[in-house]
Design a protein around this motif. Structure first.
Motif, PDB file in Angstrom:
ATOM      1  N   THR A  55      -3.788   3.340   3.546  1.00  0.00           N
ATOM      2  CA  THR A  55      -2.649   2.434   3.438  1.00  0.00           C
ATOM      3  C   THR A  55      -1.549   3.142   2.654  1.00  0.00           C
ATOM      4  O   THR A  55      -1.784   4.178   2.012  1.00  0.00           O
ATOM      5  CB  THR A  55      -3.036   1.141   2.708  1.00  0.00           C
ATOM      6  OG1 THR A  55      -3.365   1.465   1.340  1.00  0.00           O
ATOM      7  CG2 THR A  55      -4.234   0.470   3.367  1.00  0.00           C
ATOM      8  N   SER A  56      -0.345   2.585   2.661  1.00  0.00           N
ATOM      9  CA  SER A  56       0.772   3.199   1.922  1.00  0.00           C
ATOM     10  C   SER A  56       0.451   3.272   0.434  1.00  0.00           C
ATOM     11  O   SER A  56       0.732   4.290  -0.226  1.00  0.00           O
ATOM     12  CB  SER A  56       2.046   2.382   2.133  1.00  0.00           C
ATOM     13  OG  SER A  56       2.441   2.433   3.488  1.00  0.00           O
ATOM     14  N   GLU A  57      -0.160   2.232  -0.092  1.00  0.00           N
ATOM     15  CA  GLU A  57      -0.502   2.227  -1.521  1.00  0.00           C
ATOM     16  C   GLU A  57      -1.566   3.267  -1.831  1.00  0.00           C
ATOM     17  O   GLU A  57      -1.486   3.978  -2.844  1.00  0.00           O
ATOM     18  CB  GLU A  57      -0.994   0.833  -1.918  1.00  0.00           C
ATOM     19  CG  GLU A  57      -1.283   0.694  -3.406  1.00  0.00           C
ATOM     20  CD  GLU A  57      -1.677  -0.727  -3.803  1.00  0.00           C
ATOM     21  OE1 GLU A  57      -2.160  -0.901  -4.938  1.00  0.00           O
ATOM     22  OE2 GLU A  57      -1.495  -1.647  -2.974  1.00  0.00           O
ATOM     23  N   GLU A  58      -2.564   3.393  -0.968  1.00  0.00           N
ATOM     24  CA  GLU A  58      -3.613   4.397  -1.173  1.00  0.00           C
ATOM     25  C   GLU A  58      -3.030   5.801  -1.094  1.00  0.00           C
ATOM     26  O   GLU A  58      -3.412   6.679  -1.889  1.00  0.00           O
ATOM     27  CB  GLU A  58      -4.710   4.214  -0.126  1.00  0.00           C
ATOM     28  CG  GLU A  58      -5.594   2.997  -0.355  1.00  0.00           C
ATOM     29  CD  GLU A  58      -6.567   2.759   0.791  1.00  0.00           C
ATOM     30  OE1 GLU A  58      -7.627   2.155   0.550  1.00  0.00           O
ATOM     31  OE2 GLU A  58      -6.261   3.183   1.925  1.00  0.00           O
ATOM     32  N   ARG A  59      -2.137   6.023  -0.140  1.00  0.00           N
ATOM     33  CA  ARG A  59      -1.538   7.348  -0.015  1.00  0.00           C
ATOM     34  C   ARG A  59      -0.754   7.704  -1.262  1.00  0.00           C
ATOM     35  O   ARG A  59      -0.829   8.833  -1.755  1.00  0.00           O
ATOM     36  CB  ARG A  59      -0.626   7.412   1.218  1.00  0.00           C
ATOM     37  CG  ARG A  59      -0.120   8.819   1.518  1.00  0.00           C
ATOM     38  CD  ARG A  59       0.981   8.818   2.553  1.00  0.00           C
ATOM     39  NE  ARG A  59       2.178   8.157   2.057  1.00  0.00           N
ATOM     40  CZ  ARG A  59       3.056   8.742   1.229  1.00  0.00           C
ATOM     41  NH1 ARG A  59       2.884   9.975   0.806  1.00  0.00           N
ATOM     42  NH2 ARG A  59       4.121   8.075   0.820  1.00  0.00           N
TER      43      ARG A  59
END
Length: 210
Positions: free
Chosen positions: A41-45
């Protein structure tokens, strides 16, 4: 083949410096491989980018530390061993740089600052004598090993490629600490490890964003 002079060693370390700052680092070992379990996800990236940037900074500092210590030792065998350890750290530098690029991340803007500070610490440790220099290696690697273990608890489970890199780095740092201890490292006085942890906290907190 002639024995490298002090000037030769300084030129070699200057080359390592420039490669640590600006060039694409070259690994001698294959990068630990693992396939992502799913898209991040964008947050994980963003989290993976920040953590791998911090790890990349640590490897820039490792190049500086080993460079300074190899320049100050008068023991040619120890110099060879320090150079070998530095090459393994350069593998880490290459792996973390490649993973940052894959994640569309960037290295720290302050890498020259981190390198200069680490070189100064390595020079100070080296000038104090080989036993103290090796003691500095032991304490540094133990702190880095703990830091990497903490990163493994924070990296997204889906980011298997980053996790594989960090796991191999953790093993290598433990091996470096064990080698330095067996080589005759002296335990550092109690205030020094505490100061090293404080300096590392400033660096990692800043590199997480910058």
């Amino acid at each position: 083949m002639r024995t490298p002079s002090a000037a030769d060693r300084w030129v070699t370390q200057l080359d390592r410096t420039l490669r640590a700052w600006a060039a694409v680092p070259q690994a001698q070992r294959a990068r630990p491989a693992a396939a992502p379990t799913r898209p991040l996800t964008s947050e994980e990236r963003r989290l993976s980018v920040a953590l791998m940037r911090v790890n990349h900074v640590g490897e820039v500092c490792a190049q500086a530390l080993y460079a300074a210590q190899s320049l100050t030792t008068r023991d040619p065998t120890l110099r060879t061993e320090l150079t070998r350890a530095a090459q393994e750290e350069e593998d880490h530098l290459a792996w973390t740089a490649a993973r940052l690029a894959e994640l569309d991340g960037r290295p720290s803007w302050l890498n020259p600052l981190w390198w200069g500070g680490a070189f100064g610490l390595g020079l100070t440790a080296g000038l104090a004598g080989d036993a103290w220099s090796l003691g500095f290696v032991v304490e540094t690697e133990r702190q880095v090993e703990a830091h990497l273990a903490e990163h493994l608890t924070r990296l997204p489970e889906a980011d298997a490629p980053s996790r594989a890199i960090v796991q191999q780095m953790e093993q290598d740092e433990a091996a470096h600490a064990a080698w330095a201890e067996a080589r005759g490292a002296r335990a550092l006085p109690s205030p020094i490890p505490t100061l090293m942890r404080c300096a590392a906290k400033v660096m990692t907190t800043t590199a997480h964003r910058l």
